[in-house]
Design an enzyme around this catalytic site. Structure first.
Site, PDB file in Angstrom:
ATOM      1  N   TRP A 361       0.826  -1.210   0.000  1.00 18.37           N
ATOM      2  CA  TRP A 361       0.000   0.000   0.000  1.00 18.37           C
ATOM      3  C   TRP A 361       0.861   1.261   0.000  1.00 18.37           C
ATOM      4  O   TRP A 361       0.348   2.372  -0.176  1.00 18.37           O
ATOM      5  CB  TRP A 361      -0.948   0.017   1.203  1.00 18.37           C
ATOM      6  CG  TRP A 361      -0.265   0.244   2.535  1.00 18.37           C
ATOM      7  CD1 TRP A 361       0.634  -0.560   3.147  1.00 18.37           C
ATOM      8  CD2 TRP A 361      -0.459   1.353   3.427  1.00 18.37           C
ATOM      9  NE1 TRP A 361       1.023  -0.034   4.357  1.00 18.37           N
ATOM     10  CE2 TRP A 361       0.370   1.144   4.561  1.00 18.37           C
ATOM     11  CE3 TRP A 361      -1.255   2.498   3.383  1.00 18.37           C
ATOM     12  CZ2 TRP A 361       0.433   2.042   5.626  1.00 18.37           C
ATOM     13  CZ3 TRP A 361      -1.197   3.393   4.460  1.00 18.37           C
ATOM     14  CH2 TRP A 361      -0.357   3.166   5.558  1.00 18.37           C
ATOM     15  N   ASP A 362       2.164   1.087   0.168  1.00 17.09           N
ATOM     16  CA  ASP A 362       3.081   2.222   0.203  1.00 17.09           C
ATOM     17  C   ASP A 362       2.921   3.107  -1.032  1.00 17.09           C
ATOM     18  O   ASP A 362       3.038   4.336  -0.955  1.00 17.09           O
ATOM     19  CB  ASP A 362       4.534   1.733   0.243  1.00 17.09           C
ATOM     20  CG  ASP A 362       4.800   0.727   1.350  1.00 17.09           C
ATOM     21  OD1 ASP A 362       3.833   0.262   1.977  1.00 17.09           O
ATOM     22  OD2 ASP A 362       5.977   0.387   1.568  1.00 17.09           O
ATOM     23  N   GLU A 490       1.968  -1.687  12.930  1.00 17.49           N
ATOM     24  CA  GLU A 490       2.040  -3.145  12.916  1.00 17.49           C
ATOM     25  C   GLU A 490       2.561  -3.723  14.233  1.00 17.49           C
ATOM     26  O   GLU A 490       2.682  -4.941  14.358  1.00 17.49           O
ATOM     27  CB  GLU A 490       2.913  -3.603  11.753  1.00 17.49           C
ATOM     28  CG  GLU A 490       2.282  -3.309  10.399  1.00 17.49           C
ATOM     29  CD  GLU A 490       3.186  -3.652   9.233  1.00 17.49           C
ATOM     30  OE1 GLU A 490       2.670  -3.979   8.156  1.00 17.49           O
ATOM     31  OE2 GLU A 490       4.423  -3.581   9.397  1.00 17.49           O
ATOM     32  N   LYS A 595       5.033   1.717  15.767  1.00 23.44           N
ATOM     33  CA  LYS A 595       6.015   1.551  14.703  1.00 23.44           C
ATOM     34  C   LYS A 595       6.024   2.750  13.754  1.00 23.44           C
ATOM     35  O   LYS A 595       7.083   3.201  13.305  1.00 23.44           O
ATOM     36  CB  LYS A 595       5.703   0.273  13.919  1.00 23.44           C
ATOM     37  CG  LYS A 595       6.702  -0.068  12.831  1.00 23.44           C
ATOM     38  CD  LYS A 595       6.282  -1.334  12.090  1.00 23.44           C
ATOM     39  CE  LYS A 595       7.282  -1.694  11.000  1.00 23.44           C
ATOM     40  NZ  LYS A 595       6.844  -2.856  10.202  1.00 23.44           N
ATOM     41  N   GLN A 596       4.848   3.255  13.415  1.00 21.75           N
ATOM     42  CA  GLN A 596       4.729   4.345  12.447  1.00 21.75           C
ATOM     43  C   GLN A 596       3.410   5.065  12.676  1.00 21.75           C
ATOM     44  O   GLN A 596       2.601   4.653  13.498  1.00 21.75           O
ATOM     45  CB  GLN A 596       4.784   3.802  11.030  1.00 21.75           C
ATOM     46  CG  GLN A 596       3.574   2.945  10.647  1.00 21.75           C
ATOM     47  CD  GLN A 596       3.730   2.253   9.309  1.00 21.75           C
ATOM     48  OE1 GLN A 596       4.381   1.233   9.201  1.00 21.75           O
ATOM     49  NE2 GLN A 596       3.129   2.819   8.277  1.00 21.75           N
TER      50      GLN A 596
END
Length: 763
Positions: A361-362, A490, A595-596
Site C-alpha cells: 500500500w506504500d 504493525e 512503529k509508524q
C-alpha cells in the site's frame, strides 16, 4: 545511526574506502536500475568476501511454496518473491594468472561513486600483483533509459608497471540463488545457451514449474563484448553446463590500456514470446554496437536532465540534506517512472530480496502524492491503472475471506494476495482505503475526471462493498464497528476499532457516494447500486464508532489503548533499539510503542477535516510513543510537525527520512534500500516545510525555512501549470513558469499568478 560510508556531496555518492565489514550496505546504496531491470552494487570481477549478489527484472517473480500443517482457510497459497535473475554483470579478470579479487589482492587508490546526475556507477582501483606488476582498473555501468532492455558495463585496464597478460571472461550465469531460498534452491531451468554469431553469447532460462498455476517466465540474456587494445587480442568461447562466457586475452606493456564494453540485452516473456526473444536481443545488440559508450552515456544524460529539470529540490546551506533528497529521487526514478501499467513500486525495488519485491500500500499512500507533482499525470495514472487491472484479484481476495466486494492485497505481483502472515493478510485491511484515496488524490490534483468516472468508480464501489460487509453493527453500542484488524501500526495485531481503519472506511463510502452522483446512466446501471445499498452505506457513515478520549482530547488508536503501560519511547534502553531487533514479538505487541503513524496517518490523509488543536493534541500524544522503526514513519510525522509549528522536530524527522538508508538509521539497509519511503524526503519538504496542500482543486502553501538552511527551492506541476517555489528566511518567491493564470493561497493570503510572473511572499 551507523558511521557514514560515503562522503557528503550534493550530486555524488562517493567514497575512497572499500567497506569490507559493511560491504552489503555499500552494495545496497550503490544499486542501479532503469525501471525495467536493476542490480545491487556488486563487483564485476570476482569477490570472495561477504556479498549479497542480486540482479532483478521488473515483473518477474515466483510463487514460493509456504504452506505448512497449521494452514487456515483464507490463507494465501503462496508467498510471491522477486527472484535473482541470471547474472549478466560478472566479468572475472586475472593478471598473469592471478585472480583480481579485492578480498585477496593488495590494492590502492580505491574509489566508488554513484553519479546522481544520470544513475551511472563508477569504480576504480590499482591492483598490485606478483613481480611488481601494477594495473589500474576503471569500471562504469548503467542500465539504459533509452533502451530499457540494454545494460552497459565498461572496463578499462591500464598497466602502470611491468608486463601483464590480462584475461577477461565476461559471462552470463544461470546458477543463481535467492539468499532466502530453501537449501540453495534455484528458481530457473536452463533451456538453451550457446555462442552465436559475431562474438555474441546467449542464454535462455524459464522459471521452474509451480503447483499454483501462476505464469512461468522465460528470459533471454544475450551479450557481446567490444574490445579495443594496442596489441593482439585472442577470443574464445567458453560454454559450460550453467553459463556462457568468452575468454578474452591481451598482453600489455607498461603504459598500455585495454577497453572492454560488455553490452547485454535482456528480454522477457512479459513482452516478447520465447520464440522471438533471440531475434529481439540480437536486434538490440546490433543497434547498441553502432554507438560507443560515450554516446550511450549522452543518451542517458539527456533522459535524466529532463527528469531532474522537473523534480530537483535544491537546498542551500545543508549539503547532507541536499545529498539525501537527491539520492531518494534518483532511486525512486530508477525503480519506476510509469512506462508500464503492469508494474508498480516494490519496497526494495531492484536493491534486495526483502519484502519479496512485491507491491504494498506504500505506493498509493506515499508515492502517488509526490509523483503527481514532479512527473506528468500519465505516470501517476499508470499506478491507478495497475490497481484497476488487478480488480479481479481483489474480488478473489475478498471471497477467500468470505466477504463481498474487493479486498486489495497487502502484498502482490498479480492482484492475488501472496503474503504469508495472518496479521497482514487477514487484518491489515486498511490498505483498501489507501487505494481509494489515491484515486481522489489523482482526481483532485490533476482535475482529470476521466479515470474516476470510468475505471475508478468500479474500484471505489468494489471497495465500498467490502467495507459495508466487513463492518458489523453493535446492538449494545448502537454503532457500526470493525473488529479484528491491524492498523498502520504493525506493533499491534488483532485490535478492535482501529481509529484509522474506521475513519478511512467511512471516508471511502462518502467519496464513492459523491462520485456515483456524477457518473453516466450507463455506468450506473453496470454497477447495479440500488437505493437500499446506498442507504446502508449512508447509515454506516452516520453511525460509525470512533474511539476517542474526551478528557485528553485525542482519538484513540483503538479500543483499550490507554490501558497499556503508556510511556515515551525515550524510556527504552538505547541498547534495545531498534526494538524489533531486540524484543520478542509478544513483548512488542504488549508495549505502547508505535512503529509508524497510525492515528496521525489518518490526520495526514484527511487533513482538512481536523482543527489545528486536534492535530496538535494528537501529535503531542502519539509522536513520543513512536519508535519510527518503519521507513514510512518519519515523513508523516515531519509533515504534521511542520504544520503545528514544531519546526525543529520537523527538520530532525526530515533528516531521518531523507538519509534513512545513507545513514542506515534502523540498521536494516544491508539487504536493500527502502524505496517506497524515498518519497518521504520530498513530502517532508514540499508538504511539510512548504505546507503544500490541495483540496477541492485549490492549491495552497504555508512556507517556512529551516533555521540551519539558507533556503530551498522546488518545482511542481498542478493542473496543467508548472510552478517554481523558492523559500528563504523572511521572504519567498513563487513563479508560474507555464500554463494559465492560477489563484492559490500562500500563508493564508490569496495570490494570483500569471505566466512568467514572480510573486514575492512574506513568510
Amino acid at each position: 545511526m551507523t558511521k557514514r560510508l560515503f562522503d557528503i556531496d550534493p550530486w555524488v555518492i562517493k567514497t575512497n574506502k572499500l567497506a569490507v565489514a559493511d560491504k552489503r550496505l555499500q552494495e545496497s546504496i550503490t544499486s542501479i536500475g532503469n525501471s525495467y531491470m536493476g542490480m545491487r552494487g556488486n563487483f564485476e570481477e570476482n569477490y570472495s568476501g561477504d556479498t549479497l549478489k542480486g540482479l532483478y527484472l521488473a515483473g518477474v517473480w515466483y510463487p514460493d511454496k509456504t504452506r505448512v500443517g497449521w494452514w487456515k482457510n483464507g490463507y494465501p497459497e503462496y508467498f510471491g518473491k522477486a527472484i535473482n535473475s541470471p547474472d549478466f554483470l560478472s566479468i572475472p579478470i586475472s593478471v598473469n594468472g592471478e585472480d583480481v579479487d579485492l578480498a585477496k589482492i593488495d590494492y590502492t587508490n580505491f574509489a566508488l561513486a554513484l553519479d546522481m546526475h544520470d544513475g551511472v556507477l563508477r569504480r576504480s582501483f590499482v591492483g598490485d600483483f606478483a613481480d611488481g606488476v601494477q594495473v589500474k582498473f576503471e569500471f562504469a555501468r548503467f542500465m539504459s533509459n533509452k533502451t530499457q532492455e540494454l545494460g552497459l558495463i565498461s572496463v578499462k585496464a591500464t598497466v602502470l608497471a611491468g608486463q601483464a597478460e590480462l584475461v577477461f571472461q565476461p559471462l552470463i550465469n544461470s546458477n543463481v540463488h535467492n539468499e532466502d531460498s530453501n537449501y540453495d534452491e534455484n528458481f530457473w531451468e536452463l533451456k538453451n545457451h550457446a555462442a552465436v554469431a559475431n562474438n555474441r553469447y546467449s542464454l535462455t532460462v524459464e522459471t521452474k514449474p509451480n503447483p499454483f498455476g501462476t505464469p512461468r517466465f522465460t528470459v533471454t540474456e544475450q551479450m557481446q563484448s567490444l574490445v579495443s587494445a594496442p596489441t593482439e587480442i585472442t577470443r574464445e568461447a567458453n560454454v559450460t553446463e550453467e553459463a556462457v562466457a568468452e575468454k578474452i586475452t591481451v598482453a600489455l606493456a607498461t603504459g598500455q590500456s585495454v577497453d572492454l564494453l560488455k553490452q547485454v540485452a535482456v528480454v522477457t516473456s512479459r513482452d516478447v514470446e520465447e520464440s522471438q526473444q533471440q531475434a529481439k536481443a540480437t536486434e538490440i545488440l546490433q543497434a547498441a554496437s553502432q554507438k560507443p559508450f560515450a554516446e550511450h552515456l549522452a543518451d542517458q544524460d539527456q533522459v535524466w536532465q529532463q527528469r531532474w529539470a522537473q523534480s530537483d529540490v535544491q537546498i542551500d546551506g545543508d549539503p547532507a540534506a541536499q545529498q539525501g533528497i537527491r539520492f531518494n529521487i534518483l532511486q525512486l526514478f530508477m525503480t519506476y517512472y510509469g512506462e508500464d501499467s503492469r508494474l508498480n513500486v516494490g519496497p526494495k525495488g531492484f536493491t534486495g530480496e526483502k519484502y519479496g519485491g512485491a507491491t504494498y500500500w506504500d505506493t498509493e499512500a506515499y508515492i502517488v502524492p509526490m509523483y503527481l507533482a514532479v512527473t506528468e499525470p500519465k505516470v501517476s495514472r499508470q499506478l491507478l491503472e495497475y490497481r484497476y487491472r488487478q480488480l479481479p484479484g481483489a474480488f478473489h481476495n475478498a471471497q477467500q475471506q468470505g466477504l463481498k466486494g474487493a479486498l486489495y492485497p497487502m502484498v502482490t505481483f498479480d492482484g492475488i494476495e501472496c503474503h504469508n502472515e495472518w496479521e497482514i493478510t487477514f487484518e491489515e485491511i486498511h490498505r483498501n482505503s489507501a487505494i481509494a484515496h489515491a484515486i481522489y488524490d489523482y482526481t483532485d490534483y490533476t482535475g482529470d475526471m476521466t479515470y474516476v468516472l470510468d475505471h475508478g468508480i468500479e474500484v471505489l464501489v468494489a471497495i465500498s462493498r467490502f467495507w459495508a460487509d466487513r463492518v458489523h453493527y453493535s446492538k449494545h453500542a448502537q454503532k457500526y464497528m470493525i473488529h479484528g484488524v491491524t492498523g498502520p501500526n504493525e506493533y499491534e495485531n488483532n485490535v478492535n476499532n482501529n481509529w484509522y481503519t474506521n475513519q478511512m472506511a467511512v471516508w471511502v463510502l462518502k467519496y464513492t457516494l459523491s462520485i456515483l452522483k456524477q457518473i453516466s446512466t450507463g455506468k450506473a446501471e453496470s454497477l447495479a447500486i440500488n437505493t437500499d445499498e446506498a442507504a446502508h452505506w449512508q447509515d454506516i457513515i452516520d453511525n460509525m464508532y470512533f474511539p476517542e478520549d474526551k478528557e485528553l482530547g485525542i482519538f484513540l488508536q483503538q479500543d483499550g489503548f490507554l490501558d497499556k503501560d503508556i510511556r515515551p519511547a525515550s524510556s527504552i534502553d538505547p541498547k534495545e533499539r531498534p526494538i524489533n531487533q531486540h524484543w520478542s514479538w509478544d513483548k512488542i505487541l504488549r508495549s505502547p510503542f508505535i512503529k509508524q503513524a497510525d492515528v496521525l496517518q489518518g490526520i495526514y490523509f484527511l487533513n482538512d477535516q481536523f482543527t489545528p488543536e486536534q492535530k496538535k493534541r494528537n501529535f503531542d500524544f502519539y509522536e513520543p510513543l513512536t519508535v519510527h522503526e518503519s521507513s514510512l514513519s518519519a515523513c508523516i510525522h515531519s509533515i504534521l510537525a511542520a504544520e503545528i509549528g514544531e519546526e525543529e522536530k520537523a527538520v530532525n524527522l526530515y533528516e531521518r527520512t531523507a538519509r534513512l538508508d545513507l545513514d542506515n538509521y534502523n540498521n536494516d539497509t544491508d539487504d536493500g534500500l527502502h524505496i517506497t519511503s524515498m518519497s518521504g524526503g520530498w513530502l517532508a519538504i514540499v508538504q511539510g516545510f512548504a505546507g503544500m496542500r490541495h483540496h477541492d482543486g485549490q492549491l495552497s502553501f504555508k512556507l517556512f525555512c529551516p533555521k540551519n538552511w539558507q533556503g530551498y527551492s522546488f518545482k511542481v506541476n498542478f493542473r496543467g501549470r508548472s510552478l517554481a517555489v523558492k523559500v528563504g528566511h523572511g521572504q519567498s518567491e513563487i513563479t508560474l513558469l507555464a500554463g494559465d493564470d492560477l489563484e492559490l493561497t500562500v500563508n493564508q493570503q490569496k495570490v494570483n499568478l500569471q505566466p512568467d510572473q514572480t510573486q514575492l511572499i512574506n513568510n
